[in-house]
Design an enzyme around this catalytic site. Sequence first.
Site, mmCIF file in Angstrom:
data_model
loop_
_atom_site.group_PDB
_atom_site.id
_atom_site.type_symbol
_atom_site.label_atom_id
_atom_site.label_comp_id
_atom_site.label_asym_id
_atom_site.label_seq_id
_atom_site.Cartn_x
_atom_site.Cartn_y
_atom_site.Cartn_z
ATOM 1 N N ASP A 88 0.846 -1.190 0.000
ATOM 2 C CA ASP A 88 0.000 0.000 0.000
ATOM 3 C C ASP A 88 0.880 1.238 0.000
ATOM 4 O OD1 ASP A 88 -0.271 1.097 3.217
ATOM 5 O OD2 ASP A 88 0.464 -0.945 2.918
ATOM 6 N N SER A 89 0.482 2.235 -0.792
ATOM 7 C CA SER A 89 1.155 3.519 -0.877
ATOM 8 C C SER A 89 2.606 3.344 -1.328
ATOM 9 C CB SER A 89 1.042 4.247 0.468
ATOM 10 O OG SER A 89 1.408 5.594 0.346
ATOM 11 N N SER A 90 3.580 3.755 -0.504
ATOM 12 C CA SER A 90 4.981 3.547 -0.887
ATOM 13 C C SER A 90 5.301 2.064 -0.982
ATOM 14 C CB SER A 90 5.909 4.218 0.125
ATOM 15 O OG SER A 90 5.660 3.740 1.437
#
Length: 355
Positions: free
Chosen positions: A190-192
């Site tokens: 998730d995300s980075s």
Amino acid sequence: MNERTERAAGVVVRAVGRLPDPVLRVLAGRPHVVDGQRLYPEVQVALRLRRVVRAGEEEDVARARARVAREARLLGDRPQVGRVEDVTVPGTRGPVRARLYQGDPDVPPDGVVVYFHGGGWVLGDLETADPICRAIARHTKLLVLSVDYGLAPEHPFPEGLTDCVDAFRWARGAELWRPGVRLPVAVAGDSSGANLAAVVSNLTRDDDGGGPAFQLLMYPATDLTRAYPSEKLFDGYALAAARLGWYRLRYIPDATLMADPRVSPLLTDDLSGVAPAHVAVAGFDVLRDEGLRYAERLRESGVPVSVQVVTGHVHAWANATAASRHSIEALAEAVRPLVAALRRAADVRGVGDDA
């Protein structure tokens, strides 16, 4: 926030998430609509309570890490699973800590998903990823390997990425369920962490052992070189646009590296042949547009890809399963293509094969 205040905040946050929709709509007030998307009432209420849960946009790394750990305790549910085991991955930079999850150790798994947590390459760890990994393990027949890769600024690019590549390659050849049984391996994040999952997929595409069987990318950061329209539209909805620069500066001290495809996978020249993907984004997220654009790039390159837009939610929705029914539903939807892909790969390989 002291322990008593944290517990009280947790009670409030969870209680809000369980309220009936009509009550939530009253508490939320006038519908909040941007770019044709309506913010979910429970999220609207949660953002009003944000000062209780979140202590602002700290610039100090240690305080920011403490905040993220606190938010994980407040917002993330931790269901019971049959197996939770800390393991060590041999890496080229040295040992990498990881944690292995399985819902029921007696049930033959369909595969392994190597999970990379979010946090802007600076924040997060095995504990902040624990709720998501437990949820995936409990509701699927998958092994989940959560990776505690090196964080910036202590470990700037490409150190954490190296840990992630090493973890995937190790999992690909490991016998994580029973001796003699090698399972198909996917990556997720998730995300980075989704950024890292995408880059791992690209870097290992041409390995002799093959790249991942699938990649699940939840609200991924894919292009660190420019601002997309969603960055202005949704600035401050759980993630501030200025915070992106804060993360980038610590992960990539050399600005000339922002266009490196290992940093900005959207700028990869050739994406053909990488792992099939599911890209899930939040409607009210500064990263929405670059995530959607990456899905388009994959599709244009002939890569099978499905897209999920959680229209009324904000960045990091997968971390809020204790506070948002829409988070629970969205995570379940995001995981389905991953499960299906690994099940197909397991059927082709045959559980027990050494290949």
